[in-house]
Write a protein that holds these residues in place. Structure first.
Motif, PDB file in Angstrom:
ATOM      1  N   UNK A 145       0.833  -1.200   0.000  1.00 38.01           N
ATOM      2  CA  UNK A 145       0.000   0.000   0.000  1.00 38.01           C
ATOM      3  C   UNK A 145       0.870   1.253   0.000  1.00 38.01           C
ATOM      4  N   UNK A 146       0.815   2.009  -1.086  1.00 34.69           N
ATOM      5  CA  UNK A 146       1.526   3.283  -1.164  1.00 34.69           C
ATOM      6  C   UNK A 146       0.731   4.347  -0.425  1.00 34.69           C
ATOM      7  N   UNK A 147       1.443   5.225   0.256  1.00 35.30           N
ATOM      8  CA  UNK A 147       0.792   6.246   1.085  1.00 35.30           C
ATOM      9  C   UNK A 147       0.718   7.556   0.317  1.00 35.30           C
ATOM     10  N   UNK A 148      -0.343   7.707  -0.426  1.00 35.07           N
ATOM     11  CA  UNK A 148      -0.575   8.940  -1.157  1.00 35.07           C
ATOM     12  C   UNK A 148       0.029   8.943  -2.543  1.00 35.07           C
ATOM     13  N   UNK A 189      -0.300  -3.935  -6.196  1.00 36.41           N
ATOM     14  CA  UNK A 189      -0.078  -2.566  -5.711  1.00 36.41           C
ATOM     15  C   UNK A 189      -1.404  -1.898  -5.354  1.00 36.41           C
ATOM     16  N   UNK A 190      -1.359  -0.962  -4.435  1.00 34.43           N
ATOM     17  CA  UNK A 190      -2.522  -0.142  -4.100  1.00 34.43           C
ATOM     18  C   UNK A 190      -2.007   1.213  -3.624  1.00 34.43           C
ATOM     19  N   UNK A 191      -2.812   2.260  -3.819  1.00 36.70           N
ATOM     20  CA  UNK A 191      -2.436   3.619  -3.423  1.00 36.70           C
ATOM     21  C   UNK A 191      -3.566   4.210  -2.580  1.00 36.70           C
ATOM     22  N   UNK A 192      -3.212   4.710  -1.384  1.00 35.96           N
ATOM     23  CA  UNK A 192      -4.201   5.216  -0.422  1.00 35.96           C
ATOM     24  C   UNK A 192      -4.145   6.735  -0.359  1.00 35.96           C
TER      25      UNK A 192
END
Length: 641
Positions: free
Chosen positions: A562-565, A592-595
């Motif tokens: 999880x990418x932070x921003x 991948x994921x982006x928050x």
């Protein structure tokens, strides 16, 4: 042992798919050995007009049945949508997924975009996606069980070596799964399978699912069956068994549209009943009706929908001019792969009375024949590079498409065979700005790691050219020389090693530049803070762009990183940071994921196959593989209702 399991989980499906693809190519090569395009053209011309109209009507019926999938799915989710919306979501989702098979335009991802625009919540959309995915499987198992009971000898090899009663018993587990699903829906509302929790529908809807899916499979198989000539012993139910087996193998190979694998399995299954030209003619028309025409219609509908969701179309095109449309590139990559497959099949056809043979002699004709399989194989590799938006893949694709058109022309093929190569080349050239990433060769210094594959490509290309021009391979493609008992052992070894090294070296050259994420610590935090990125006290690492002018921190979760921003910093380098993170996750075997990302880079996240889900905090989103990771990241979403 854990490392072996992890490696199998990451690479096993790919290796299995490649094995199936190679086997299918061998079958197609063997069947095409004594054919010509004229044979296939005559078989297609012999198709009755009534069969063409019947197949067309059945195609419409098949897609109407698929629309009922989505209608029932939205009712199951508690948010029924209108019939026009169900038809649009189903048609776009299935036709794009059937042909492309890439994450950015998979049926699930398309449905998430459509249904979210119509106001459904992520969890409701997940229920629709799960319902539609499960429905087809129920129909396949129900109809497959019926085929095993009535026509057990349809199974290749097993049908002639095992007693019928033993084969008929195989229907029990298939029907058992379907029956268990229906019975459980009567007594339980929730079941857990592996890490997924499934909300079961009512018994009435479960029965409707099974019946609907059975009709869907039967109607789709009937499209193909209507195009085949009458053959002794080939009943419709027996053909359904052949079709289901071929379709299952195509899905297992994870090749878009089951290209090559489905076709090879169909050729093998129908071999006892009719000549190969008649099967191939029907197969081409079936693909035209069920795959290609719906693909272009659905692509137009989906693009129109996407543009209709935005008021300032010109502003959108300017803002995302660097190739960040999530539909165009996967579609082009799929067409390039299709062009490669077409060249491979042309390379399987013998050279007879071609233009180049009249002008330059038999040896040069053989060289063009051999070249078709080499260029086709390289185009399949280029599709891999195009999906990763590599500039080098774009340039090489143009060269190979022109070569493909030239090969088809000098072989004396009709304009409708070589013309599409040039048309596709124009489409690829028009999308120049969509390919904005440097490959390892362009980004890294000319180190031994880059020099070795570069030299291998040059040496292998020269070797294959000499083998082809020497006329030693007769009417063979490069991979069939390897298994041909007529070729000398030294030639078989040389061609085999050379062909494999060529493809492997091209893949190595097209891979993005490798990098390691930054270890988390005070220095990394300070570096991200200087870029304006979120720098929490705890994280698992950080990723910077290729120019190191943009970056972000990330956390590792089970199956998802999880990418932070959004990446903070230079916009162009932010795009490269997103792609770097995607490549890093691919190597690690996770998603991948982006928050908490904003709207500016949503189309880039779409490029890498992610779906944006609103967090309910202004214009902030969670970008993720919603069809796979919604349950894992559910706690990050706002609570519903």
């Amino acid at each position: 042992m854990p490392g072996l399991v992890s490696s199998l989980r990451r690479h096993g499906p790919t290796v299995f798919g490649l094995v199936l693809l190679v086997g299918a190519l061998y079958v197609v090569q063997r069947e095409f050995r004594d054919l010509s395009v004229a044979d296939i053209r005559r078989a297609m011309a012999a198709l009755p007009v009534s069969a063409l109209w019947l197949a067309g009507g059945l195609t419409v019926a098949a897609y109407m049945v698929l629309a009922v999938y989505d209608k029932l799915g939205s009712a199951y989710a508690g948010r029924p949508v209108s019939w026009p919306k169900s038809l649009l979501a189903s048609f776009c989702g299935y036709s794009l997924a059937h042909n492309l098979g890439f994450a950015a335009v998979s049926g699930a991802a398309v449905r998430y975009r459509l249904y979210s625009a119509w106001g459904l919540t992520p969890l409701e959309i997940a229920k629709v996606v799960g319902f539609t995915s499960l429905t087809f499987g129920l129909g396949g198992m129900a109809l497959g069980g019926l085929v095993l009971v009535v026509e057990p000898e349809v199974l290749p090899w097993f049908g002639s070596h095992l007693p019928h009663w033993a084969l008929q018993l195989l229907a029990l587990p298939l029907w058992g799964i379907v029956g268990t699903y229906v019975v459980l829906s009567r007594f339980k509302r929730h079941v857990r399978i592996l890490k997924y929790e499934i909300d079961l529908p009512s018994p009435r809807m479960a029965l409707a699912q099974t019946m609907l899916a059975t009709v869907d499979v039967a109607v789709t198989a009937a499209i193909f069956y209507a195009l085949l000539p009458e053959a002794e012993g080939l009943t419709f139910l027996r053909f359904v068994g052949i079709y289901l087996a071929a379709y299952a193998v195509g899905i297992a190979a994870t090749v878009p549209g089951g290209l090559g694998v489905f076709d090879g399995a169909i050729l093998l299954g129908l071999q006892p009943y009719m000549p190969a030209p008649e099967v191939i003619g029907a197969l081409l028309v079936f693909r035209l009706y069920y795959y290609i025409v719906p693909l272009f219609i659905a692509g137009g509908l989906f693009v129109s929908f996407e543009l209709g969701q935005r008021r300032a179309v010109l502003q959108r095109l300017s803002a995302f001019g660097q190739g960040t449309d999530a539909l165009e590139v996967p579609a082009i990559a799929s067409l390039v792969a299709l062009a490669g497959a077409l060249l491979i099949f042309l390379g399987a056809l013998p050279t007879r009375d071609t233009i180049v043979e009249e002008w330059a002699g038999h040896i040069v004709a053989l060289a063009s024949h051999f070249a078709a399989s080499v260029v086709g194989s390289l185009l399949l590799v280029m599709a891999y590079g195009l999906l990763r938006r590599l500039t080098m893949a774009w340039a090489l694709t143009l060269v190979l498409l022109v070569n493909g058109a030239g090969i088809a022309w000098v072989r004396g093929e009709a304009w409708w065979l070589w013309g599409p190569f040039l048309l596709l080349g124009l489409l690829v050239a028009a999308l120049r700005t969509a390919f904005y990433r440097d490959s390892r060769l362009a980004r890294e210094p000319l180190s031994p790691q880059a020099l070795v594959p570069l030299l291998a490509v040059a040496a292998c290309g020269i070797t294959l050219a000499l083998v082809a021009y020497g006329g030693k391979v007769a009417d063979e493609s490069w991979w069939t020389v390897v298994v041909s008992p007529l070729a000398p052992d030294s030639l078989r070894f040389t061609v085999g090693i050379t062909g494999i090294l060529l493809l492997f070296a091209m893949v190595r050259l097209l891979r993005p530049a490798r990098f390691r994420p930054l270890a988390w610590g005070a220095e990394t935090r300070a570096r991200l803070a200087s870029l304006g990125a979120l720098a929490p006290a705890e994280a698992d690492g950080a990723v910077l762009g290729e120019a190191e002018r943009a970056g972000f921190a990330f956390l590792k979760r089970d199956g998802v990183w999880l990418a932070l921003g959004d990446p903070a910093g230079d916009r162009r380098d932010a795009i490269s940071a997103i792609w770097r993170f995607r490549d890093l996750c691919e190597r690690a075997g996770v998603d991948p994921a982006f928050w908490r990302v904003g709207p500016d880079l949503l189309r880039v996240y779409g490029d890498i196959g992610l779906t944006a889900v609103s967090l309910g905090e202004g214009p902030l989103y969670l970008a993720l593989r919603a069809e796979r990771d919604l349950a894992t990241l559910r706690e990050l979403l706002p609570r519903e209702g």
